[in-house]
Scaffold this active site. Structure first.
Site, mmCIF file in Angstrom:
data_model
loop_
_atom_site.group_PDB
_atom_site.id
_atom_site.type_symbol
_atom_site.label_atom_id
_atom_site.label_comp_id
_atom_site.label_asym_id
_atom_site.label_seq_id
_atom_site.Cartn_x
_atom_site.Cartn_y
_atom_site.Cartn_z
ATOM 1 N N ARG A 36 84.162 23.842 93.653
ATOM 2 C CA ARG A 36 83.283 24.132 94.768
ATOM 3 C C ARG A 36 81.825 23.859 94.397
ATOM 4 O O ARG A 36 81.097 23.180 95.126
ATOM 5 C CB ARG A 36 83.450 25.604 95.103
ATOM 6 N N THR A 37 81.417 24.382 93.260
ATOM 7 C CA THR A 37 80.038 24.199 92.819
ATOM 8 C C THR A 37 79.755 22.723 92.569
ATOM 9 O O THR A 37 78.700 22.209 92.942
ATOM 10 C CB THR A 37 79.789 25.018 91.526
ATOM 11 N N LYS A 66 85.696 15.425 70.240
ATOM 12 C CA LYS A 66 85.530 14.823 68.913
ATOM 13 C C LYS A 66 84.584 15.649 68.052
ATOM 14 O O LYS A 66 84.221 15.229 66.960
ATOM 15 C CB LYS A 66 85.005 13.392 69.061
ATOM 16 N N ARG A 123 77.466 23.202 83.821
ATOM 17 C CA ARG A 123 78.355 24.359 83.894
ATOM 18 C C ARG A 123 79.013 24.520 82.536
ATOM 19 O O ARG A 123 79.525 23.529 81.989
ATOM 20 C CB ARG A 123 79.436 24.097 84.940
ATOM 21 N N HIS A 178 74.048 32.142 87.363
ATOM 22 C CA HIS A 178 74.492 31.082 88.266
ATOM 23 C C HIS A 178 73.497 31.090 89.420
ATOM 24 O O HIS A 178 73.825 31.455 90.540
ATOM 25 C CB HIS A 178 75.913 31.402 88.746
#
Lengths: 307, 307, 307
Positions: free
Chosen positions: A53-54, A82, A103, A131
């Site tokens: 959604r974000t 890696k 995020r 957030h």
């Protein structure tokens, strides 16, 4: 906003919050005026954990500003596997993009990453941390119907683990808002959050029951009670059932109550509520686009000016 | 088309089919004229199961119209995993996009989802249900060489499970087409599809052998016989081998036969056929772009007009 | 360049290399002039194995030219899983795009695929084979500070398995460059590569120790020594430690030494080096954008001219 990155809503002043919301309202009123505003600009989407959604919302916001996005893809497919550090990843990515949305599952990741890059970085959630764009779209949604002063806001559900809730509660201390927290004892607001709210002089009350407080609320912000928080399945069902909203529950509410929810919902709000005037949660999700457009516009415009 | 969504090819009239195909032909003839046609518009790609080809084709179509796309990503990374309903997902997504393309494993999903949203929704395949843009690009490919009347069309392979085949067969009943179905007994067209075709007055014949009917065909539409349909590996190989096309098979065909295939193919058509005039399957895949451009153009133009 | 595809750096002449680098430099000097250069063009990203950095870099490059991209997604989600051949996949994809970038785990895949398509195809790495855009951005980064003649270039680390290293070494034979290869005995340059370099008349020396040669180097190109190459964990740590660069190591270096690395790095270069004038590796990664813009610009312009 006057800052290079957007890491937290906690340090946003009332003025800077209102500036973003005003800009978002202007965008909402005339989106066509912004359609080419950042043509040619590139936004990097770095999602170290999934958040559809974000991500879609930022992706859409950038494209509605005329810009484009490049996506880091999943962690499984990336150099992180890696053994690359976050600091290295963002320093490579800043060479591709005019701004970065990050995020990350770890609290503090966004702040740390932002110290390594010169392009604006937006925190789109860092674990138990912040957030800020979610908080801003919540405030935007509240303000649209009820303004942001002389308000009673109820926040209900899982108040213990919810980053969204803590961040919103902090942000509301900038305004003349009475905050009511409604939850089972086991999912109360954490002690440190309560402490901070009291320190800020906020008007805060806690309830285990919605009934008593519902009639005076302008906003009821519902959050998901997660099954995995309960060792016992029966206890979960009992509690989840008690904090569920349906049309009957809302009989006692004011006519202009806004029912909000950060989504996704499971059972917290009955589908029958969707068609009532109370329901604001889809609108709330949609508000992510103008609010994130406003944020990106501000950061990109500022970055261009500094170059 | 005069409809807000595109859910099924079954209810498309001859007129509405021809309108889409004509528009696709116009786009094919002068793609540059459409390059900015939907600049600023956003298409959401919601694929609840993978389908690379269809997704890339819609993605390309939208971009060739000057628009952009936002991608929901995989179900594994999405809110669906947290228990969100399809109705909620599409109601959130419609706040981001001007139209939605939906692929879903469950029959009926697209119809259901379309009832919750105000933006146009295109069904890109819903399980055993419909996949109308595939049918339209098949018709477009047939029409380009042979027109759509006074035709003999052979459809061969797995006729039992193939959504593509059933949908194409239904659509062809709008035209003056003799339909020949060629398959092993165990993969015959299902009873209900045969019934519907007869009801519609279509000229239908079934065969277990290609040889008898090949010389009169204008089109031979080959589909993949899937190994997993057969409990016995040897039976699979025997049958797959019998319905395989190579240059020798095609000796008996008319010079202007179109060999089509929805792709991906495995062994159904020998690579040596690729360089013959018969082979239309890559062209058929490419036709997905103008046909989907035509569909999106029609739906977006209509939606803009209604706003 | 005068070729339809870009498969290998091995057959690029000095002239064609310099033409690409000159174009990249022109783009770097005035990116705004290229912002609309390929508006409306579509680049297909076909990555049969993950490579975030390369993919984001090509994605960005295309968008900085005003074009758009469509992504095949992962192999797991694609038709490849249904048994489709690479030849079929690229023949479908060429109907969507004006050019294709292909990454594939098998050596020779890009060459093979290019023979099936009419649109330009760029090899973005084919197993142990070639990765020409990486080589070109390496050369670009070297040239920016030191030019490409009368140079001493040290290449250190895993010289046995590194495609990047072999390709760069071959490319450097076009210029007046003394090449020093520094590695443990077990990770020496393979015999065939050494043979080729000698055949080309290159000035090549091998070392097991950096100290002796460091003072004369203009460039030190460090690569990652992979744990999985060593059966014994202790041996890995001993060797990796010996070929690690930190500020102290660099005391003996010339002031204008360029330290490069294809990234991601793990421990090969200490973070303290990042803030020195030696560090060129992030800049090197960023150079992927103008170099790939130059490549795409050349191929797309040529393809348009031929149409």
């Amino acid at each position: 906003m006057r800052q290079d990155h957007l890491i937290s809503a906690a340090n946003l002043s009332r003025e800077s919050i209102e500036a973003v919301l005003d800009r978002a309202a202007a965008i909402d009123a005339d989106p066509a005026a912004y359609r080419q505003r950042h043509a040619g600009a590139v936004l990097a989407l770095c999602f170290f954990e999934p958040s559809t959604r974000t991500k879609m919302s930022f992706d859409t916001a950038m494209k509605r500003l005329g810009g484009t996005t490049v996506d880091m893809g999943t962690v499984e497919s990336s150099s992180v596997k890696k053994g690359e550090t976050l600091a290295d990843t963002v320093r490579v990515v800043e060479g591709y993009a005019d701004a970065i949305v990050l995020r990350h599952p770890s609290e503090g990741a966004a702040k740390m990453a932002s110290e390594f890059v010169d392009v604006p970085l937006v925190n789109a959630g860092d674990g138990a941390g912040q957030h800020p764009s979610q908080t801003l779209l919540d405030l935007y949604t509240i303000r649209e119907r009820a303004g942001l002063d002389d308000l009673s806001v109820g926040i209900m559900g899982d108040l213990k683990y919810g980053r969204t809730v803590h961040s919103l509660a902090h942000a509301l201390t900038n305004f003349d808002v009475r905050q009511h927290f409604i939850s089972p004892e086991s999912l109360r607001l954490p002690r440190n959050v309560r402490f901070d709210l009291h320190e800020s002089g906020a008007q805060v009350r806690e309830h285990t029951d919605l009934d008593a407080v519902l009639p005076e609320l302008d906003v009821l912000y519902v959050t998901r009670i997660q099954r995995e928080r309960f060792p016992d399945e029966n206890e979960y069902h009992a509690i989840a059932g008690e904090y569920r909203i349906d049309e009957e529950t809302l009989d006692a509410a004011r006519d202009d109550l806004s029912v909000m929810h950060p989504l996704p919902r499971v059972d917290e709000i009955a589908p029958e509520v969707d068609d009532t005037e109370y329901a604001r949660y889809f609108e709330q999700a949609h508000n992510g686009v103008p609010v994130r457009m406003a944020l990106l516009d501000e950061l990109l415009t500022q970055a261009e000016a500094e170059r």
